[in-house]
Design an enzyme around this catalytic site. Sequence first.
Site, PDB file in Angstrom:
ATOM      1  N   CYS A  79     -28.912 -35.944  22.084  1.00 38.69           N
ATOM      2  CA  CYS A  79     -27.817 -35.547  21.004  1.00 38.69           C
ATOM      3  C   CYS A  79     -27.030 -36.457  20.621  1.00 38.69           C
ATOM      4  O   CYS A  79     -26.913 -37.448  21.705  1.00 38.69           O
ATOM      5  CB  CYS A  79     -26.956 -33.628  21.805  1.00 38.69           C
ATOM      6  SG  CYS A  79     -25.312 -34.002  20.840  1.00 38.69           S
ATOM      7  N   CYS A 193     -29.751 -35.982  14.416  1.00 34.70           N
ATOM      8  CA  CYS A 193     -29.197 -35.313  15.141  1.00 34.70           C
ATOM      9  C   CYS A 193     -30.629 -34.573  15.475  1.00 34.70           C
ATOM     10  O   CYS A 193     -32.047 -34.212  14.460  1.00 34.70           O
ATOM     11  CB  CYS A 193     -28.407 -34.674  13.641  1.00 34.70           C
ATOM     12  SG  CYS A 193     -28.599 -32.993  14.567  1.00 34.70           S
TER      13      CYS A 193
HETATM   14  N1  DGL Z   1     -27.932 -32.221  18.082  1.00 32.76           N
HETATM   15  C1  DGL Z   1     -27.083 -32.512  17.892  1.00 32.76           C
HETATM   16  C2  DGL Z   1     -26.790 -34.099  17.783  1.00 32.76           C
HETATM   17  O1  DGL Z   1     -28.132 -34.897  18.199  1.00 32.76           O
HETATM   18  C3  DGL Z   1     -25.530 -32.480  16.899  1.00 32.76           C
HETATM   19  C4  DGL Z   1     -25.885 -30.843  16.254  1.00 32.76           C
HETATM   20  C5  DGL Z   1     -24.172 -30.616  16.584  1.00 32.76           C
HETATM   21  O2  DGL Z   1     -23.524 -30.118  17.283  1.00 32.76           O
HETATM   22  O3  DGL Z   1     -23.188 -31.069  15.526  1.00 32.76           O
HETATM   23  O4  DGL Z   1     -26.140 -34.628  16.800  1.00 32.76           O
END
Ligand code: DGL
Length: 267
Positions: A79, A193
């Site tokens: 993330c 993301c």
């Molecule tokens: N998958 C997450 C990222 O790489 C973020 C998604 C979220 O919870 O807003 O930033």
Amino acid sequence: MSASVPPAPPVLVFDSGAGGMSVARQIRCLLPWLPVCFVADDAGFPYGDWPEEALTAHCVELLARLVDELRPCAVVIACNTASTLVLAPLRARVSIPVVGTVPAIKPAAERSRSGLVTVLATPATVIRDYTFDLIRRFAPDTAITLVGARRLAGLAEDLVAGREVDLSVLAEEIAPCFVEKNGARTDVVVLACTHYPLLLPQLMKVAPWEVDWLDPAPAIARRLANVLGEAAMFPQAGAALPAGADRVIATTGTDMSRLLALLAHPG
Ligand code: DGL
């Protein structure tokens, strides 16, 4: 694997939701013998809306507790929104390797021919000092457009849950990524993301022109292989993974077998 060798301790792959699966699937391809314990903090989703201090404290506490409980060989924070805050405090707290996922600005700047690169991320990641620092260090001569998308991670969750993705919303969200300046056009879009690579076919469909969509997941899997010492310390390396060795846990307690299926069929 001989019956006397138990499976390797799992790698803990962590995200706010299904997005980290884009990374977990690459880990599965590169290290097929390594059990994956995927934790989706769906109780905290979306991380893109959290204030920095609260998100840092929340993730460090949760991950430290998960490391205690699950005894993984390494943590992969799959993330960007969390990694841009949590890497240093978590490394200070746990004694196993921690691999992060941060915007792939360096490879994007190297790859772009037009010099126009877009970083597509959550609204939180595009205002982080960590992101500005990467731009200053690795792309001082590249024109970087930062796009904080409010609804894309939710659309990826829709897709994984089997709901229809509204392509007109997707097109609106990514429209600011495409810049034309002095006869040049954006040619690289960084998927900063981990939810966004799950939408790649749809993104390609609505993009106004062809670009290189940069997904950092293969590089993160390679980084994990390196920090694990290219598997030299694992007697299980190369052996088939025993059935049931992978796990998916949601912090809400929701059944996540749909994510387990994604991991079982990386594609
Ligand atoms: N998958 C997450 C990222 O790489 C973020 C998604 C979220 O919870 O807003 O930033």
